[in-house]
Design an enzyme around this catalytic site. Structure first.
Site, PDB file in Angstrom:
ATOM      1  NE  ARG A 282      49.138  46.998  37.951  1.00  8.94           N
ATOM      2  CZ  ARG A 282      48.432  47.926  38.595  1.00  8.94           C
ATOM      3  NH1 ARG A 282      48.872  48.402  39.744  1.00  8.94           N
ATOM      4  NH2 ARG A 282      47.283  48.359  38.119  1.00  8.94           N
ATOM      5  CG  HIS A 286      50.640  50.838  35.587  1.00  7.06           C
ATOM      6  ND1 HIS A 286      50.410  49.753  34.778  1.00  7.06           N
ATOM      7  CD2 HIS A 286      51.221  51.788  34.809  1.00  7.06           C
ATOM      8  CE1 HIS A 286      50.831  50.020  33.550  1.00  7.06           C
ATOM      9  NE2 HIS A 286      51.321  51.243  33.541  1.00  7.06           N
ATOM     10  CE1 TYR A 295      44.585  50.481  40.439  1.00  5.81           C
ATOM     11  CE2 TYR A 295      45.380  52.749  40.390  1.00  5.81           C
ATOM     12  CZ  TYR A 295      45.622  51.398  40.270  1.00  5.81           C
ATOM     13  OH  TYR A 295      46.887  50.947  39.996  1.00  5.81           O
TER      14      TYR A 295
END
Length: 394
Positions: A282, A286, A295
């Site tokens: 990805r 998100h 992260y």
């Protein structure tokens, strides 16, 4: 013990790796290398020029749609959006290998599959603005698409709920003797839900013609896969449930197309489920509520940008002599203008009258729904500043 002899290599197409029980090593099907060239030992799937160009145009369309709608959310024009950037090959390549009568059950990042089937820009915009032209009357949050005409089941928010539903729907297709399968999309994070285990086991036991398509993009929102499970991805779970399993390069649209063709053929011929694990990434956040810089590193993202599924497939099409670069640039510009035009139109369309919120449940709205509607109207009148699009029409 049920006879599982059909788990052999019947229906093997090209280099699709159908995995049997007991195997530890799980190979990954690849056709195109990151630079767009064909792997030396790969067999190309049979694909027409028309289909290949439609796949490319849908991939480019979705990337433009994602870009525009993320910006629209940042401008406060819509409340929420989920981008597909980086995963276009997984969703669009698989949808291209299906037939129109096949049911699609989506998680939330499969707008490419819906666009490939013919969902229009106007329909996308009406849904995201929840206006009165929307197919579900604006009752869903943005990106929760659905289209009965296109056999695309309406998305629901809870993770994994569509997995057992897909098993049940596929069982119904089998009982009706239909020439159709159900494909069910989900991420590797959703595979941690109990619904995954219940749904896949149900399909295996009842021999349902379902394709379970896992987009393993490495993260369940901010949780990396190595912190989600210790096993070898999701493919190993299919093997454990006695389900024929394929692991594929999810950024390689030709490999995904080939794998899904094989899965559909096997599911129909043997009336059994197949699990596909597409290894992808990805590139976007998100959702518009997420900040991936907290992260993962930019270096990690850049390494995956070198495997860009759109550029990889475009390079292959160009090498085939199927790409008219001038026409492609014209398509991109026209698409960009169409998206902007339909966005501006959709945000001007009113939402449905509030009275309609209690319709379509009972033939005649019962007293308790009428009472709740009255309470809602009272609440909106008390706080009109919080409901600017609604309060003026009460």
């Amino acid at each position: 013990m049920k006879d599982r002899n059909h788990l052999g290599n019947i229906g093997l197409i090209h280099q699709v790796n159908i995995i049997e029980n007991g195997l530890i090593d799980i190979p990954m099907l690849q056709v195109l290398q990151p630079d767009g060239s064909v792997h030396s030992k790969a067999d190309l799937p049979e694909i027409t020029e028309h289909c290949a160009l439609k796949i490319l145009h849908t991939m480019q369309y979705i990337r433009l749609l994602d870009e525009r709608m993320v910006a629209a959310q940042r401008q406060g024009r819509i409340s929420f959006y989920l981008a597909c950037t980086g995963e276009e090959a997984s969703t669009i390549g698989s949808a291209a290998a299906l037939e129109p009568q096949d049911m699609i059950m989506s998680q939330y990042r499969e707008q490419g599959a819906l666009a490939y089937r013919g969902f229009t820009t106007k329909e996308f915009m009406d849904q995201m603005f929840s206006n009165q032209n929307e197919l579900n009357k604006g009752r869903q949050m943005p990106i929760h698409y659905g289209s009965k005409a296109l056999n695309f089941m309406t998305i629901s928010s809870p993770l994994g709920t569509q997995i057992p539903q897909a098993s049940g729907y596929a069982y119904g297709q089998k009982m009706a003797g239909l020439d159709a399968v159900t494909i069910c999309y989900f991420g590797e994070g959703a595979a941690s839900e109990g619904d995954f285990h219940a749904g896949v086991n149900m399909a295996a036991v009842l021999d349902c013609p379902a394709i379970f398509f896992c987009r393993n993009n490495g993260y369940a929102i901010s949780t990396p896969s190595e912190e989600q499970f210790a096993g070898d991805g999701i493919a190993s779970r299919g093997i454990g449930y006695g389900v024929r399993t394929i692991r594929v390069d999810g950024n390689d649209v030709l490999a995904v197309y080939s794998a899904t063709q094989a899965a559909r053929k096997i599911a129909l011929e043997h009336q059994c489920p197949v699990l596909i694990e597409a290894m992808t990434y990805r590139l976007a956040a998100h959702s518009t509520s997420d900040d991936p810089t907290g992260y993962r590193s930019k270096d990690e993202e850049e390494r995956w940008r070198l495997k860009d599924p759109v550029l990889r497939f475009k390079t292959w099409i160009d090498a085939k002599g199927w790409l008219n670069k001038e026409q492609n640039l014209e398509f991109i510009e026209q698409t960009r203008q169409e998206i902007l035009k339909e966005l501006k139109l959709a945000e001007q369309v009113p939402i449905c009258p509030i009275e309609q919120i209690i319709e379509d449940v009972y033939d005649t709205p019962p007293w308790h729904l009428k009472a709740q509607l009255a309470e809602l109207k009272t609440h909106i009148k008390k706080y009109p500043e919080a409901y600017p699009k609604t309060s003026g029409r009460l």
